[in-house]
Design a protein around this motif. Structure first.
Motif, PDB file in Angstrom:
ATOM      1  N   SER A  14       0.784  -1.074  -0.036  1.00 19.94           N
ATOM      2  CA  SER A  14       0.030  -0.029  -0.029  1.00 19.94           C
ATOM      3  C   SER A  14       0.881   1.316   0.008  1.00 19.94           C
ATOM      4  N   SER A  15       0.275   2.373  -0.324  1.00 16.52           N
ATOM      5  CA  SER A  15       1.322   3.580  -0.148  1.00 16.52           C
ATOM      6  C   SER A  15       0.550   4.532   0.582  1.00 16.52           C
ATOM      7  N   PRO A  16       1.288   5.396   1.132  1.00 14.73           N
ATOM      8  CA  PRO A  16       0.781   6.696   2.157  1.00 14.73           C
ATOM      9  C   PRO A  16       0.223   7.786   1.143  1.00 14.73           C
ATOM     10  N   ASN A  17      -0.805   7.982   1.637  1.00 16.62           N
ATOM     11  CA  ASN A  17      -1.716   9.081   0.963  1.00 16.62           C
ATOM     12  C   ASN A  17      -0.934  10.653   1.331  1.00 16.62           C
ATOM     13  N   LEU A  18      -0.364  10.909   0.547  1.00 19.34           N
ATOM     14  CA  LEU A  18       0.547  12.119   0.608  1.00 19.34           C
ATOM     15  C   LEU A  18      -0.344  13.276   0.685  1.00 19.34           C
ATOM     16  N   LEU A  19      -1.359  13.428  -0.008  1.00 22.72           N
ATOM     17  CA  LEU A  19      -2.355  14.732  -0.288  1.00 22.72           C
ATOM     18  C   LEU A  19      -3.085  14.721   1.000  1.00 22.72           C
ATOM     19  N   LEU A  20      -3.741  13.650   1.441  1.00 25.74           N
ATOM     20  CA  LEU A  20      -4.306  13.606   2.577  1.00 25.74           C
ATOM     21  C   LEU A  20      -3.363  13.920   4.079  1.00 25.74           C
ATOM     22  N   ILE A  21      -2.468  13.592   4.106  1.00 26.20           N
ATOM     23  CA  ILE A  21      -1.235  14.146   5.089  1.00 26.20           C
ATOM     24  C   ILE A  21      -1.240  15.518   5.025  1.00 26.20           C
ATOM     25  N   CYS A  87      -4.042  11.511  11.669  1.00 27.14           N
ATOM     26  CA  CYS A  87      -3.901  10.623  10.910  1.00 27.14           C
ATOM     27  C   CYS A  87      -4.310   9.372  10.646  1.00 27.14           C
ATOM     28  N   VAL A  88      -4.465   8.513  11.782  1.00 29.43           N
ATOM     29  CA  VAL A  88      -5.294   7.545  11.882  1.00 29.43           C
ATOM     30  C   VAL A  88      -6.742   7.723  11.652  1.00 29.43           C
ATOM     31  N   VAL A  89      -7.232   8.815  12.261  1.00 32.58           N
ATOM     32  CA  VAL A  89      -8.934   9.030  12.006  1.00 32.58           C
ATOM     33  C   VAL A  89      -9.074   9.325  10.619  1.00 32.58           C
ATOM     34  N   ASN A  90      -8.230  10.281  10.107  1.00 32.15           N
ATOM     35  CA  ASN A  90      -8.382  10.580   8.641  1.00 32.15           C
ATOM     36  C   ASN A  90      -8.290   9.728   7.699  1.00 32.15           C
ATOM     37  N   GLU A  91      -7.445   8.715   7.969  1.00 32.65           N
ATOM     38  CA  GLU A  91      -7.206   7.553   7.010  1.00 32.65           C
ATOM     39  C   GLU A  91      -8.435   6.614   7.151  1.00 32.65           C
ATOM     40  N   PHE A  92      -8.826   6.542   8.187  1.00 34.15           N
ATOM     41  CA  PHE A  92     -10.002   5.482   8.476  1.00 34.15           C
ATOM     42  C   PHE A  92     -11.267   6.145   7.844  1.00 34.15           C
ATOM     43  N   ILE A  93     -11.618   7.534   7.822  1.00 30.19           N
ATOM     44  CA  ILE A  93     -12.602   8.156   7.400  1.00 30.19           C
ATOM     45  C   ILE A  93     -12.452   8.115   5.921  1.00 30.19           C
ATOM     46  N   TYR A  94     -11.219   8.393   5.364  1.00 32.54           N
ATOM     47  CA  TYR A  94     -11.008   8.128   3.965  1.00 32.54           C
ATOM     48  C   TYR A  94     -11.428   7.039   3.166  1.00 32.54           C
ATOM     49  N   HIS A  95     -10.863   6.117   4.121  1.00 38.56           N
ATOM     50  CA  HIS A  95     -11.085   4.600   3.558  1.00 38.56           C
ATOM     51  C   HIS A  95     -12.428   4.151   3.521  1.00 38.56           C
ATOM     52  N   PRO A 112     -14.064  -7.063   6.093  1.00 37.70           N
ATOM     53  CA  PRO A 112     -12.789  -7.444   7.010  1.00 37.70           C
ATOM     54  C   PRO A 112     -11.604  -7.565   5.895  1.00 37.70           C
ATOM     55  N   TYR A 113     -11.570  -8.179   4.843  1.00 35.96           N
ATOM     56  CA  TYR A 113     -10.583  -8.204   3.878  1.00 35.96           C
ATOM     57  C   TYR A 113     -10.024  -6.712   3.684  1.00 35.96           C
ATOM     58  N   TYR A 114     -11.015  -5.938   3.193  1.00 35.52           N
ATOM     59  CA  TYR A 114     -10.619  -4.405   2.883  1.00 35.52           C
ATOM     60  C   TYR A 114      -9.737  -3.671   3.995  1.00 35.52           C
ATOM     61  N   LEU A 115     -10.351  -4.024   5.362  1.00 34.53           N
ATOM     62  CA  LEU A 115      -9.633  -3.403   6.523  1.00 34.53           C
ATOM     63  C   LEU A 115      -8.301  -4.020   6.968  1.00 34.53           C
ATOM     64  N   VAL A 116      -8.128  -5.433   6.591  1.00 33.66           N
ATOM     65  CA  VAL A 116      -6.928  -5.882   6.973  1.00 33.66           C
ATOM     66  C   VAL A 116      -6.044  -5.728   5.832  1.00 33.66           C
ATOM     67  N   LEU A 120      -5.277  -1.028   6.828  1.00 30.19           N
ATOM     68  CA  LEU A 120      -4.220  -1.311   8.172  1.00 30.19           C
ATOM     69  C   LEU A 120      -2.886  -0.929   7.371  1.00 30.19           C
ATOM     70  N   PRO A 121      -2.536  -1.435   6.189  1.00 31.58           N
ATOM     71  CA  PRO A 121      -1.254  -0.985   5.497  1.00 31.58           C
ATOM     72  C   PRO A 121      -0.967   0.600   5.405  1.00 31.58           C
ATOM     73  N   ALA A 122      -2.431   0.915   4.948  1.00 34.05           N
ATOM     74  CA  ALA A 122      -2.319   2.291   4.447  1.00 34.05           C
ATOM     75  C   ALA A 122      -2.114   3.403   5.658  1.00 34.05           C
ATOM     76  N   ILE A 123      -2.984   2.835   6.819  1.00 34.94           N
ATOM     77  CA  ILE A 123      -2.575   3.257   8.025  1.00 34.94           C
ATOM     78  C   ILE A 123      -1.092   3.642   8.638  1.00 34.94           C
ATOM     79  N   VAL A 124      -0.629   2.437   8.551  1.00 38.27           N
ATOM     80  CA  VAL A 124       0.721   2.225   8.881  1.00 38.27           C
ATOM     81  C   VAL A 124       1.772   2.958   8.364  1.00 38.27           C
ATOM     82  N   PHE A 125       1.587   2.932   6.943  1.00 41.08           N
ATOM     83  CA  PHE A 125       2.578   3.789   6.202  1.00 41.08           C
ATOM     84  C   PHE A 125       2.420   5.176   6.287  1.00 41.08           C
ATOM     85  N   SER A 126       0.962   5.685   6.301  1.00 38.74           N
ATOM     86  CA  SER A 126       0.726   6.972   6.304  1.00 38.74           C
ATOM     87  C   SER A 126       1.344   7.301   7.989  1.00 38.74           C
TER      88      SER A 126
END
Length: 146
Positions: A14-21, A87-95, A112-116, A120-126
């Motif tokens: 997954s990749s971090p969402n730089l524009l969201l950050i 960051c965690v809240v925004n990534e979760f809202i976005y996804h 569950p598949y989408y979350l895991v 989850l990888p997008a949140i960690v990288f972000s």
């Protein structure tokens, strides 16, 4: 960077969402209106690069810029704890927004598949990128204000 360079790195699932950050950082540091303006610009860029209805990403980025602007009066910007939490809240809202309007409406119910595998990888990288990028945005904002 977000759409052309980062997806080419082979070990990232997954990749971090730089524009969201950047959107929530600008909103958090400068307030509602700058966060919304930057969110609109970032959303329009994503609308241009990705398919789907025009304004899809602009809406969520404007909302995220506004919501993070609310916290600019509540919390001191130099501490990194609230930006990391945001960051965690925004990534979760976005996804969740992406899941509802891209997958759930089309009858794909495997949350569950989408979350895991996606969220989850997008949140960690972000989170890792936020540690660096937020400090850079904060320092640049201080230098510009001087």
């Amino acid at each position: 960077m977000q759409t052309s360079v980062i997806p080419l790195i082979p070990f990232l699932s997954s990749s971090p969402n730089l524009l969201l950050i950047l959107t929530f950082s600008i909103g958090f540091i400068h307030g509602n209106l700058p966060g919304m303006i930057y969110g609109l610009g970032a959303g329009l860029l994503l609308d241009l690069f990705y398919s789907g209805p025009f304004g899809f990403y602009s809406f969520i980025f404007v909302v995220i810029g506004y919501l993070n602007g609310i916290f600019s009066n509540i919390y001191y910007e130099e501490y990194i704890t609230l930006p990391m939490l945001m960051c965690v809240v925004n990534e979760f809202i976005y996804h969740v927004y992406i899941y509802i309007f891209r997958f759930l409406i089309r009858g794909k119910y495997d949350l569950p598949y989408y979350l895991v595998h996606v969220v989850l990888p997008a949140i960690v990288f972000s989170l890792m990128v936020t540690l660096i990028l937020y400090r850079f945005v904060f320092t640049a904002s201080e230098k510009i204000d001087e």
